[in-house]
Design a protein around this motif. Structure first.
Motif, mmCIF file in Angstrom:
data_model
loop_
_atom_site.group_PDB
_atom_site.id
_atom_site.type_symbol
_atom_site.label_atom_id
_atom_site.label_comp_id
_atom_site.label_asym_id
_atom_site.label_seq_id
_atom_site.Cartn_x
_atom_site.Cartn_y
_atom_site.Cartn_z
ATOM 1 N N ASP A 101 29.808 23.298 -16.441
ATOM 2 C CA ASP A 101 30.798 23.323 -15.370
ATOM 3 C C ASP A 101 30.915 24.694 -14.716
ATOM 4 O O ASP A 101 30.738 25.732 -15.363
ATOM 5 C CB ASP A 101 32.165 22.917 -15.923
ATOM 6 C CG ASP A 101 32.128 21.548 -16.599
ATOM 7 O OD1 ASP A 101 31.628 20.600 -15.966
ATOM 8 O OD2 ASP A 101 32.573 21.442 -17.757
ATOM 9 N N THR A 102 31.262 24.670 -13.419
ATOM 10 C CA THR A 102 31.409 25.894 -12.638
ATOM 11 C C THR A 102 32.797 25.952 -12.018
ATOM 12 O O THR A 102 33.263 24.984 -11.413
ATOM 13 C CB THR A 102 30.347 25.960 -11.520
ATOM 14 O OG1 THR A 102 29.046 25.971 -12.101
ATOM 15 C CG2 THR A 102 30.525 27.211 -10.673
ATOM 16 N N PHE A 103 33.425 27.099 -12.172
ATOM 17 C CA PHE A 103 34.724 27.359 -11.563
ATOM 18 C C PHE A 103 34.515 28.447 -10.528
ATOM 19 O O PHE A 103 34.125 29.571 -10.862
ATOM 20 C CB PHE A 103 35.722 27.802 -12.635
ATOM 21 C CG PHE A 103 37.124 28.001 -12.142
ATOM 22 C CD1 PHE A 103 37.832 26.953 -11.584
ATOM 23 C CD2 PHE A 103 37.738 29.241 -12.249
ATOM 24 C CE1 PHE A 103 39.130 27.128 -11.132
ATOM 25 C CE2 PHE A 103 39.040 29.426 -11.810
ATOM 26 C CZ PHE A 103 39.736 28.369 -11.245
ATOM 27 N N ALA A 104 34.709 28.119 -9.246
ATOM 28 C CA ALA A 104 34.392 29.031 -8.150
ATOM 29 C C ALA A 104 35.671 29.586 -7.538
ATOM 30 O O ALA A 104 36.604 28.835 -7.244
ATOM 31 C CB ALA A 104 33.562 28.312 -7.090
ATOM 32 N N ILE A 105 35.695 30.902 -7.343
ATOM 33 C CA ILE A 105 36.888 31.583 -6.852
ATOM 34 C C ILE A 105 36.594 32.251 -5.513
ATOM 35 O O ILE A 105 35.663 33.035 -5.390
ATOM 36 C CB ILE A 105 37.375 32.642 -7.859
ATOM 37 C CG1 ILE A 105 37.787 31.969 -9.177
ATOM 38 C CG2 ILE A 105 38.529 33.450 -7.282
ATOM 39 C CD1 ILE A 105 38.106 32.936 -10.290
ATOM 40 N N LYS A 106 37.401 31.895 -4.512
ATOM 41 C CA LYS A 106 37.403 32.586 -3.232
ATOM 42 C C LYS A 106 38.768 33.238 -3.077
ATOM 43 O O LYS A 106 39.783 32.594 -3.316
ATOM 44 C CB LYS A 106 37.174 31.614 -2.075
ATOM 45 C CG LYS A 106 35.838 30.903 -2.091
ATOM 46 C CD LYS A 106 35.721 29.951 -0.918
ATOM 47 C CE LYS A 106 34.384 29.242 -0.883
ATOM 48 N NZ LYS A 106 34.286 28.311 0.272
ATOM 49 N N SER A 107 38.808 34.486 -2.680
ATOM 50 C CA SER A 107 40.094 35.168 -2.572
ATOM 51 C C SER A 107 40.194 35.876 -1.233
ATOM 52 O O SER A 107 39.288 36.597 -0.835
ATOM 53 C CB SER A 107 40.271 36.190 -3.698
ATOM 54 O OG SER A 107 41.489 36.879 -3.549
ATOM 55 N N SER A 108 41.302 35.651 -0.525
ATOM 56 C CA SER A 108 41.492 36.281 0.770
ATOM 57 C C SER A 108 42.380 37.517 0.685
ATOM 58 O O SER A 108 42.552 38.230 1.658
ATOM 59 C CB SER A 108 42.115 35.286 1.758
ATOM 60 O OG SER A 108 43.364 34.829 1.276
ATOM 61 N N THR A 109 42.974 37.751 -0.482
ATOM 62 C CA THR A 109 43.842 38.907 -0.663
ATOM 63 C C THR A 109 43.525 39.571 -1.998
ATOM 64 O O THR A 109 42.998 38.934 -2.908
ATOM 65 C CB THR A 109 45.324 38.481 -0.663
ATOM 66 O OG1 THR A 109 45.547 37.516 -1.695
ATOM 67 C CG2 THR A 109 45.720 37.885 0.678
ATOM 68 N N PRO A 110 43.840 40.865 -2.143
ATOM 69 C CA PRO A 110 43.654 41.512 -3.452
ATOM 70 C C PRO A 110 44.429 40.766 -4.528
ATOM 71 O O PRO A 110 45.550 40.310 -4.296
ATOM 72 C CB PRO A 110 44.207 42.914 -3.228
ATOM 73 C CG PRO A 110 44.105 43.133 -1.757
ATOM 74 C CD PRO A 110 44.363 41.798 -1.124
ATOM 75 N N ALA A 111 43.826 40.633 -5.721
ATOM 76 C CA ALA A 111 44.484 39.844 -6.764
ATOM 77 C C ALA A 111 43.984 40.248 -8.132
ATOM 78 O O ALA A 111 42.844 40.697 -8.294
ATOM 79 C CB ALA A 111 44.224 38.355 -6.542
ATOM 80 N N THR A 112 44.855 40.092 -9.127
ATOM 81 C CA THR A 112 44.460 40.140 -10.533
ATOM 82 C C THR A 112 44.605 38.735 -11.081
ATOM 83 O O THR A 112 45.686 38.147 -11.045
ATOM 84 C CB THR A 112 45.354 41.114 -11.331
ATOM 85 O OG1 THR A 112 45.153 42.439 -10.839
ATOM 86 C CG2 THR A 112 44.984 41.088 -12.810
ATOM 87 N N LEU A 113 43.503 38.188 -11.569
ATOM 88 C CA LEU A 113 43.475 36.807 -12.041
ATOM 89 C C LEU A 113 43.268 36.790 -13.541
ATOM 90 O O LEU A 113 42.316 37.396 -14.041
ATOM 91 C CB LEU A 113 42.355 36.035 -11.347
ATOM 92 C CG LEU A 113 42.372 36.022 -9.816
ATOM 93 C CD1 LEU A 113 41.127 35.315 -9.278
ATOM 94 C CD2 LEU A 113 43.630 35.346 -9.296
ATOM 95 N N ALA A 114 44.161 36.108 -14.256
ATOM 96 C CA ALA A 114 44.041 35.984 -15.709
ATOM 97 C C ALA A 114 44.275 34.537 -16.113
ATOM 98 O O ALA A 114 45.172 34.236 -16.901
ATOM 99 C CB ALA A 114 45.029 36.915 -16.406
#
Length: 271
Positions: A101-114
């Protein structure tokens, strides 16, 4: 298939046959449930959607949730699933189930993801327009981190527990020429045996430019198995004691400043 159904908050889809395609921006839905034997691609969802439950799906699920404002919960099924998001809630839970499985992340703003990630083999990052820090301490079983079509902004991985990890820079089939830019850095801060792969999914020449930094990598294997790839960024792995470079062509790493690979403690170098 395009659905429109105002005032429905929970949408249940049964995937029959081999391949199904649906635009699920129906109005103000909050949850999508998927079941059935067939494959299904969801191309669009409502901004109000926060939950995807495909735990009963037998086929492949490819769901683009990037139009959802904030996603809280994602469950996959038995197939090789791909789920794309733009923003997760701070306590989001993702379990993609069986399969690769693949989890794809697109981000339009600065972020910390946990996020809490379970049964996710690959995490993909693309079209970032703000710096992202991915904290892996709540994740397990991640085998590969992919960067598609250039990172777009600084990307940092920290809190990763994997002893062996692959970081793969890749392009879409229609993306050629220069990819990325050497003012942006992909940084991996944790101990690991790292494999860095550069992949060309097109039939044309490509040049990768994003810089890559491994703060405490124990070893580094660089694989460039395509003679139409050139790398003009910079790779730093100053704690690595063993480095292997495997290419299918003449050494295609030129560097942005004449210092393409920076190594300070290497004891075993194989080219």
């Amino acid at each position: 298939l395009q659905l429109k159904a105002a005032n429905i908050e929970n949408l249940s889809l049964v995937a029959n046959g081999s391949d199904n395609y649906i635009n699920a921006d129906i109005g103000k839905s909050k949850k999508i449930d998927i079941s059935g034997e067939g494959n299904i691609k969801i191309a669009k969802v409502d901004t109000t959607l926060d939950t995807l439950d495909a735990s009963k799906a037998k086929g492949k699920v490819n769901a683009d949730l990037s139009s959802a404002t904030v996603v809280k919960s994602i469950s996959g099924g038995e197939g090789d699933d791909t789920v794309t998001i733009k923003k997760l809630s701070t306590n989001a839970s993702v379990d993609l189930g069986k399969g690769s499985d693949t989890f794809a992340i697109k981000s339009s703003t600065p972020a910390t993801l946990a996020p809490t990630l379970k049964n996710v083999e690959t995490v993909d990052f693309s079209t970032l327009s703000g710096a992202v820090t991915f904290v892996g301490e709540n994740s397990d079983k991640i085998e590969k981190l992919t960067i598609t079509d250039g990172v777009g902004a600084d990307l940092t991985f920290t809190g990763m527990s994997e002893s062996d990890i692959t970081i793969q820079m890749q392009n879409s089939a229609d993306k050629t020429g220069n990819i990325g830019n050497n003012s942006q850095t992909i940084r991996y801060t944790d101990d690991a045996n790292v494999t860095l792969k550069l992949v060309n999914n097109s039939s044309s020449n490509i040049t990768y430019n994003d810089e890559v930094q491994f703060d405490t990598a124990k070893s580094l294997d660089i694989e460039i198995k395509n003679d139409k790839i050139t790398y003009q960024g910079k790779i730093a792995a100053n704690e690595a004691t063993a480095v292997t470079i495997d290419t299918d062509s003449d050494f295609p790493i030129n560097g942005s400043d004449g210092n393409a690979i920076e190594l300070k403690k290497v004891q075993n170098l194989k080219i």
